[in-house]
Design an enzyme around this catalytic site. Sequence first.
Site, PDB file in Angstrom:
ATOM      1  N   CYS A   6     -18.740  74.889 121.971  1.00 39.01           N
ATOM      2  CA  CYS A   6     -18.402  73.462 122.020  1.00 39.01           C
ATOM      3  C   CYS A   6     -18.433  72.865 123.415  1.00 39.01           C
ATOM      4  CB  CYS A   6     -17.028  73.182 121.413  1.00 39.01           C
ATOM      5  SG  CYS A   6     -16.388  74.415 120.298  1.00 39.01           S
ATOM      6  N   ASP A 241     -22.818  69.845 118.138  1.00 35.04           N
ATOM      7  CA  ASP A 241     -22.785  70.519 119.440  1.00 35.04           C
ATOM      8  C   ASP A 241     -23.182  71.991 119.373  1.00 35.04           C
ATOM      9  OD1 ASP A 241     -20.490  71.202 118.087  1.00 35.04           O
ATOM     10  OD2 ASP A 241     -19.100  70.633 119.674  1.00 35.04           O
ATOM     11  N   ASN A 242     -23.113  72.599 118.203  1.00 35.53           N
ATOM     12  CA  ASN A 242     -23.611  73.980 118.084  1.00 35.53           C
ATOM     13  C   ASN A 242     -23.784  74.336 116.620  1.00 35.53           C
ATOM     14  OD1 ASN A 242     -20.391  74.401 119.116  1.00 35.53           O
ATOM     15  ND2 ASN A 242     -20.881  75.233 117.118  1.00 35.53           N
TER      16      ASN A 242
END
Length: 442
Positions: A6, A241-242
């Site tokens: 994150c 974000d991921n």
Amino acid sequence: VPSALCCPSRASILTGKYPHNHHVVNNTLEGNCSSKLWQKIQEPYTFPALLKAMCGYQTFFAGKYLNEYGAEDAGGVGHVPPGWSFWYALEKNSKYYNYTLSVNGKARKHGENYSVDYLTDVLANMSLDFLEYKSNFEPFFMMISTPAPHSPWTPAPQYSKSFQNVSAPRNSNFNIHGKNKHWLIRQAKTPMTNSSIQFLDDAYRKRWQTLLSVDDLIEKVVKKLELNGELDNTYIFYTSDNGFHTGQFSLPIDKRQLYEFDIKVPLLVRGPGVKPNQTNKMLVANIDLGPTILDIAGYDLNKTQMDGMSLLPLLRGDKNVTWRSDFLVEYQGEGYNGSDPTCPGLGPGVTHCFPDCVCEDSYNNTYACVRTLSTSWDLQYCEFDDREVFVEVYNLTADPHQINNIAKTIDQEILEKMNYRLMMLQSCSGATCRTPGVFDPG
């Protein structure tokens, strides 16, 4: 994403830089996540700061900023980063109830009453208020950053029974032993215990449930833009974000790994000049979001220190665009000095361990990769900073689920080129990060 975690990933979105240039390495203050150093050196040059100061935008932020935001050692919730006209940021990490928001620098506490406190809905309402009351004389930028579908995966009550029959995808790399992979993957127990499988299936289902409220938020915002007559003149970017794994190579659930399931995120864009229903296969990274938004606003990207590239030519379907054929993936492993009491056999340095001693991270889970994609290649080359100096190479054309590490069988010349390219990218900055890779046939 260049780093599947994150805080480093969010820092890359904000700065347009690779982690080795913004120096946020993990989710802790010591790892530069929302630290005093980050505030001093990187925050003044984020793309929202440039949008507000140089392009005359009114800017709005709502949701999760950086994991350690609001930490007392870094100014608490009174710190409002430069670049934001309206600031509604979550203190610390993801929550759905019982959280504190920084409302333009003042703490506002929320409880656990669904109708007034469920965070995804609160963010939706704040966004609608902004669109209702903002100035019509300045362009606007909004960043709505929902923690969902992050743990603790608390769905809205009306969605808590949705997707009862959904389970995590059973791809060919699900619940198999990660042979020929670095030791952290090799230590996973195969097959996984029934309790681990049930846990990851439950998590997957709950994540989907929490996203139904995100769908509601998007629908409300789009309808409001339409009502205001602004939809046709507004770009909307939707991403994350991921990535996340659920059982691949018998790792129960987390991110931080170099494989596609952790580094690949959705990106959907609509807006002026973007033709509907088209897919672009170019290699795009989250470091490109900042440059793209600044480009849309008419800012000269040569004045920035950003490593990313503007997607605007791709979005408009321009012909003859020179584009990158590779990008860097880098991660600095996190571990504790002591042994994990539940897993003494693994020794010191591991962290994020599950009950059956499958640990998701460690000090030497530190790696850098070149992910390359061109007309003739779809490869990933990774080197570990560990005692083995372990190497993993995947041919994603033949092996999309990255089961077979071909480091020992691939042509030596290709290995040397990839290794050289990795060294170049690990030390790149700004324009040098945007040069085409060694495999670019052009």
